[in-house]
Design a protein around this motif. Structure first.
Motif, PDB file in Angstrom:
ATOM      1  N   ALA A  48       0.807  -1.231   0.000  1.00  9.55           N
ATOM      2  CA  ALA A  48       0.000   0.000   0.000  1.00  9.55           C
ATOM      3  C   ALA A  48       0.837   1.277   0.000  1.00  9.55           C
ATOM      4  CB  ALA A  48      -0.958   0.000   1.192  1.00  9.55           C
ATOM      5  N   HIS A  49       1.990   1.263   0.690  1.00  6.34           N
ATOM      6  CA  HIS A  49       2.835   2.468   0.692  1.00  6.34           C
ATOM      7  C   HIS A  49       3.346   2.771  -0.709  1.00  6.34           C
ATOM      8  CE1 HIS A  49       2.628   3.165   4.863  1.00  6.34           C
ATOM      9  NE2 HIS A  49       3.667   2.451   5.292  1.00  6.34           N
ATOM     10  N   LEU A  75      -8.525  -8.109  -1.546  1.00  7.57           N
ATOM     11  CA  LEU A  75      -8.591  -6.961  -2.458  1.00  7.57           C
ATOM     12  C   LEU A  75      -7.568  -5.880  -2.123  1.00  7.57           C
ATOM     13  CD1 LEU A  75     -12.475  -6.588  -2.717  1.00  7.57           C
ATOM     14  CD2 LEU A  75     -10.931  -7.662  -4.368  1.00  7.57           C
ATOM     15  N   GLU A  76      -6.788  -6.104  -1.067  1.00  5.44           N
ATOM     16  CA  GLU A  76      -5.798  -5.091  -0.669  1.00  5.44           C
ATOM     17  C   GLU A  76      -4.541  -5.194  -1.521  1.00  5.44           C
ATOM     18  OE1 GLU A  76      -6.342  -2.645   1.116  1.00  5.44           O
ATOM     19  OE2 GLU A  76      -7.880  -3.160   2.556  1.00  5.44           O
ATOM     20  N   ALA A  95     -14.388   1.596  -5.805  1.00  2.30           N
ATOM     21  CA  ALA A  95     -13.156   0.912  -5.417  1.00  2.30           C
ATOM     22  C   ALA A  95     -12.445   0.254  -6.597  1.00  2.30           C
ATOM     23  CB  ALA A  95     -13.481  -0.145  -4.366  1.00  2.30           C
ATOM     24  N   TYR A  96     -11.137   0.111  -6.414  1.00  2.00           N
ATOM     25  CA  TYR A  96     -10.285  -0.677  -7.304  1.00  2.00           C
ATOM     26  C   TYR A  96      -9.431  -1.596  -6.425  1.00  2.00           C
ATOM     27  CZ  TYR A  96     -11.115   3.109 -10.707  1.00  2.00           C
ATOM     28  OH  TYR A  96     -11.678   4.025 -11.539  1.00  2.00           O
ATOM     29  N   GLY A  97      -9.207  -2.817  -6.874  1.00  2.00           N
ATOM     30  CA  GLY A  97      -8.311  -3.648  -6.076  1.00  2.00           C
ATOM     31  C   GLY A  97      -8.173  -5.047  -6.632  1.00  2.00           C
ATOM     32  N   PRO A  98      -7.128  -5.769  -6.284  1.00  2.00           N
ATOM     33  CA  PRO A  98      -5.942  -5.282  -5.572  1.00  2.00           C
ATOM     34  C   PRO A  98      -5.030  -4.495  -6.514  1.00  2.00           C
ATOM     35  CG  PRO A  98      -5.721  -7.627  -6.087  1.00  2.00           C
ATOM     36  CD  PRO A  98      -7.057  -7.204  -6.604  1.00  2.00           C
ATOM     37  N   VAL A  99      -4.568  -3.353  -6.028  1.00  2.00           N
ATOM     38  CA  VAL A  99      -3.833  -2.413  -6.882  1.00  2.00           C
ATOM     39  C   VAL A  99      -2.324  -2.549  -6.664  1.00  2.00           C
ATOM     40  CG1 VAL A  99      -3.467   0.029  -7.397  1.00  2.00           C
ATOM     41  CG2 VAL A  99      -5.758  -0.790  -6.824  1.00  2.00           C
ATOM     42  N   ALA A 100      -1.574  -2.607  -7.760  1.00  2.00           N
ATOM     43  CA  ALA A 100      -0.106  -2.573  -7.695  1.00  2.00           C
ATOM     44  C   ALA A 100       0.346  -1.222  -8.236  1.00  2.00           C
ATOM     45  CB  ALA A 100       0.473  -3.703  -8.534  1.00  2.00           C
ATOM     46  N   CYS A 128     -14.362   1.923 -15.787  1.00  2.00           N
ATOM     47  CA  CYS A 128     -14.038   0.985 -16.858  1.00  2.00           C
ATOM     48  C   CYS A 128     -12.573   0.589 -16.710  1.00  2.00           C
ATOM     49  CB  CYS A 128     -14.321   1.622 -18.214  1.00  2.00           C
ATOM     50  SG  CYS A 128     -13.948   0.502 -19.572  1.00  2.00           S
ATOM     51  N   HIS A 129     -12.331  -0.434 -15.880  1.00  2.00           N
ATOM     52  CA  HIS A 129     -10.954  -0.839 -15.593  1.00  2.00           C
ATOM     53  C   HIS A 129     -10.977  -2.287 -15.097  1.00  2.00           C
ATOM     54  CE1 HIS A 129      -7.003  -0.956 -13.648  1.00  2.00           C
ATOM     55  NE2 HIS A 129      -6.687   0.090 -14.409  1.00  2.00           N
ATOM     56  N   ALA A 130      -9.933  -3.035 -15.420  1.00  2.00           N
ATOM     57  CA  ALA A 130      -9.893  -4.457 -15.032  1.00  2.00           C
ATOM     58  C   ALA A 130      -9.995  -4.654 -13.513  1.00  2.00           C
ATOM     59  CB  ALA A 130      -8.614  -5.101 -15.546  1.00  2.00           C
ATOM     60  N   LEU A 131      -9.535  -3.679 -12.734  1.00  2.00           N
ATOM     61  CA  LEU A 131      -9.558  -3.820 -11.274  1.00  2.00           C
ATOM     62  C   LEU A 131     -10.758  -3.118 -10.635  1.00  2.00           C
ATOM     63  CD1 LEU A 131      -5.767  -3.215 -10.499  1.00  2.00           C
ATOM     64  CD2 LEU A 131      -6.939  -5.408 -10.691  1.00  2.00           C
ATOM     65  N   ALA A 132     -11.684  -2.634 -11.473  1.00  2.00           N
ATOM     66  CA  ALA A 132     -12.833  -1.894 -10.939  1.00  2.00           C
ATOM     67  C   ALA A 132     -13.722  -2.809 -10.111  1.00  2.00           C
ATOM     68  CB  ALA A 132     -13.637  -1.295 -12.088  1.00  2.00           C
ATOM     69  N   LEU A 133     -14.141  -2.320  -8.958  1.00  2.00           N
ATOM     70  CA  LEU A 133     -14.993  -3.113  -8.059  1.00  2.00           C
ATOM     71  C   LEU A 133     -16.354  -2.464  -7.854  1.00  2.00           C
ATOM     72  CD1 LEU A 133     -12.235  -3.784  -5.364  1.00  2.00           C
ATOM     73  CD2 LEU A 133     -13.102  -5.472  -6.981  1.00  2.00           C
ATOM     74  N   GLY A 134     -16.592  -1.319  -8.495  1.00  2.00           N
ATOM     75  CA  GLY A 134     -17.868  -0.626  -8.314  1.00  2.00           C
ATOM     76  C   GLY A 134     -17.937   0.098  -6.986  1.00  2.00           C
TER      77      GLY A 134
END
Lengths: 160, 523
Positions: free
Chosen positions: B18-19, B49-50, B63-68, B90-96
């Motif tokens: 996360a940092h 999802l973190e 939300a988006y996750g898990p994000v790198a 509109c993104h592969a990591l989109a969670l609504g």
């Protein structure tokens, strides 16, 4: 005879003086010394005992009770692998074997270049994303063998 | 208006990067002319999802996750092209919308109502979401009225022993002494548990508020949070929150103008599981080896430094602000039988979707697993589930219909404890798990009583003989007898409950002990 204090020990004196009037001050003192110096040396134990009006044996008894406190210097990077059940369920037994093999040391030992020391810990509280390790104060989750190797090879730049 | 992006500063999220994600966002924003600000919030406890990143919109947080870190540029493009123009993500990591994530929607979040929504050290955020409302109401009440409210709520100790919290408070209130203490047991050592840590890292003012109310209720002016040193991030966040609460007048010599004092300090443990036992914890706070004390005297009468002391788990104290602000009945209406309110379950181990699941008592373990886990992470069948930490039973897959309440677990010789649920797939060897339970007791016993100190060492040896087929049938009898000795002769739960996982392993998984069903039914 004048006793020569190295600078860590004079820090030790200051630490004890600043904390000794707290209620139940011994654990805060031990933590502060270990944070500052890396370990609690026999000379420091004598100082603590004198200032708290306890015996060195009593102080040593407390130090030896707690897994975290140590009386010898640690490696520059202290690696702790979580051995608890939730990490086991995600493969920590294999990680433990790999880490010992990779570093060529067992638990409670240090590599010959004094760079890494290896210890176990019972639960880092990161139980949904194990296996977990802690290096100094940093926590790392989902540690595969490859990720372990990668973290260790980048440790100098990541943990300054 | 400035739009906020939320990135957790909670330890699981940090352990997964996360940092670095926060740095990548900050860097992106420094290179682009966008009116967006990064806020470091707590976690919602949806750990698979973190790091989960959220952006504020008119409809709520998306939300988006898990994000790198590598995803940051494309997420920022989605935000600037779609979200800021009120178009769908509109993104592969989109969670609504975060609120609509099923894992969250199916929960009853009373204690974790604010977790992941607020900046954990922002007093304004806390106050905006009912923070310190329970304290304000309590200040207007008599000490007995506060204690009665806690009794009426039906709250039982969330550390594991499930003792009625209100009765403990009444005992301390009624004791006469020149000094009393409130001690928060934050030595959350059970594997598979992290709810205390989440409270401290995501909503620390709630714990502080609960402790102040406890102080008012029993006439104590000093509180200690005994925090395990394995939680350095919780330590840092608590220290910050205590500082903020002190400056704002919630702590100190005149709590909110009431004329009453309450001071609070965090004290660190030093990697000793036994210090989660309340009397060992008190010894440790006094600066000694964490040796278990005989009871009586009860800590409520002779606790820290011999003074009347409330020792409550983080979750017990964290439930208090809700009870005082919304009323005993509001809390008591949740739950079943004698287990009232909610329990924050912690789903961990070999699951796809581990996390924090706050539910009223009374659903079945099977439903919880089916509704939340998403199956095992390894895609292999479940073989065993250990509930209630290292001293809890291993339940086989055919016993998962058990109801999640204290009495149902006790009846099944199992332990609900602090609500940790650890799932194992079919690759687990239950003899090795039983051996580990004994080994853990060897390492963590305080050494005061013989059955625990020596019994556990003998336990490891006996299990090794069974493993190596040295007089297996005789050694099984010996192991069973040893379990009786530890249960009957140990001073505290460490030695007294270590046999629970051991027995469940050889009773419910006899094949792993090379036993036929017949051999297992010895007298």
């Amino acid at each position: 005879m004048k006793i020569e204090f190295s600078s860590p020990l004079s820090n030790v004196e200051n630490i004890i003086d600043s904390l000794k009037n707290k209620e139940g001050s011994l654990l805060p003192i031990l933590h502060a010394i270990q944070k500052e110096v890396g370990y609690i040396a026999p000379k420091a134990i004598e100082r603590i005992a004198t200032k708290l009006k306890q015996t060195p044996a009593e102080i040593h008894g407390v130090i030896s009770f707690y897994h975290q406190f140590r009386t010898t210097p640690p490696g520059k990077y202290q690696i702790k692998i979580c051995r608890a059940e939730a990490c086991q369920a995600r493969g920590s037994r294999a990680l433990e074997a790999h880490a010992k093999d990779f570093l060529a040391i067992d638990y409670h030992q240090m590599t010959s270049d004094k760079k890494f020391s290896l210890d176990s810990v019972y639960c880092l509280g990161n139980c949904a994303t194990g296996p977990n390790i802690r290096i100094n104060d940093e926590l790392y989750g989902r540690i595969s063998n490859q990720r372990f190797d990668q973290i260790l090879s980048n440790v100098d730049s990541d943990l300054k | 208006m400035t739009t906020k992006i939320f990135i957790p500063r909670e330890s699981t999220a940090i352990s997964l990067g996360a940092h670095q994600v926060a740095q990548a966002f900050t860097h992106y924003l420094s290179q682009h002319d966008l009116d967006i600000k990064v806020i470091r919030n707590g976690s919602r406890g949806l750990f698979w999802l973190e790091p989960m990143v959220e952006i504020e919109t008119a409809q709520g947080r998306m939300a988006y996750g898990p994000v790198a870190p590598a995803d940051v540029a494309s997420i920022m493009e989605d935000i600037s092209q779609n979200i800021l123009h009120e178009k769908p993500q509109c993104h592969a990591l989109a969670l609504g919308l975060t609120e609509n994530i099923a894992y969250l929607k199916k929960q009853t979040r009373l204690t974790f109502a604010r977790a992941g929504i607020t900046d954990p050290v922002s007093l304004d955020d806390y106050l905006a979401l009912d923070g310190f409302k329970g304290l304000q109401k309590s200040i207007a009440l008599s000490t007995q009225e506060i204690v009665t409210a806690v009794v009426d709520s039906g709250l039982r100790g969330r550390g594991g022993a499930a003792f009625p919290t209100g009765i403990k408070w009444q005992t301390v209130r009624d004791a006469t002494a020149d000094k009393k203490y409130i001690v928060c047991n934050a030595d959350e050592g059970d594997s598979g548990t992290f709810a205390d840590k989440l409270v401290m890292e995501c909503d620390p003012f709630m714990l502080i508020e609960g402790m102040i109310i406890a102080g008012l209720a029993v006439g104590a002016d000093q509180g200690y949070i005994y925090l395990r040193s394995e939680y350095p991030i919780a330590d840092a966040i608590l220290q910050q929150a205590i500082e903020v609460a002190g400056v704002a007048g919630y702590l100190g010599n005149d709590v909110c103008g009431s004329g009453k004092s309450f001071n609070l300090e965090v004290r660190l443990g030093a990697e000793a599981y036994i210090c989660g036992e309340e009397t060992a914890l008190l010894e440790s706070l006094e600066g000694k080896r964490g040796m278990v004390r005989f009871k009586p005297p009860l800590p409520a009468l002779e606790g820290l430094f011999g003074k009347p002391t409330i020792v409550n788990n983080v979750l017990s104290l964290a439930a208090i602000p809700f009870i005082m602000s919304e009323g005993s009945h509001a809390y008591q209406q949740y739950g079943t039988n004698r287990s009232r309110g909610t329990l924050p379950f912690q789903l961990a181990g070999n699951v796809k979707q581990g996390g924090l699941i706050e539910l009223p008592f009374g659903s079945s373990l099977k439903d919880l697993i089916d509704d939340f886990s998403g199956g095992t992470a390894s895609n292999r069948p479940i073989k065993a589930i250990q509930v209630g930490g290292p001293l809890g039973a291993y339940l086989p897959s055919h016993k998962l219909d058990i109801l999640l309440d204290y009495e149902a677990f006790s009846k099944a010789s199992a332990v609900l404890g602090h609500g940790g649920i650890v799932v194992f797939d079919d690759s687990v060897d239950m003899l090795e798990q039983a051996r580990f339970s004994m080994e853990f007791c060897v390492v963590e016993s305080c050494g005061k009583c013989t059955p625990c100190r020596i019994g556990s060492t003998r336990g490891v040896e006996v299990i090794d003989r069974i493993k190596n087929d040295e007089r297996r049938a005789e050694n099984m009898i010996l192991l069973n007898d040893l379990c009786d000795t530890m249960i009957d002769g140990s001073l505290c739960a460490m030695g007294g409950m270590t046999p629970i996982p051991v027995r469940s392993a050889f009773t419910d998984f006899p094949q792993d002990f090379f036993l036929t069903t017949q051999e297992n039914h010895h007298d």
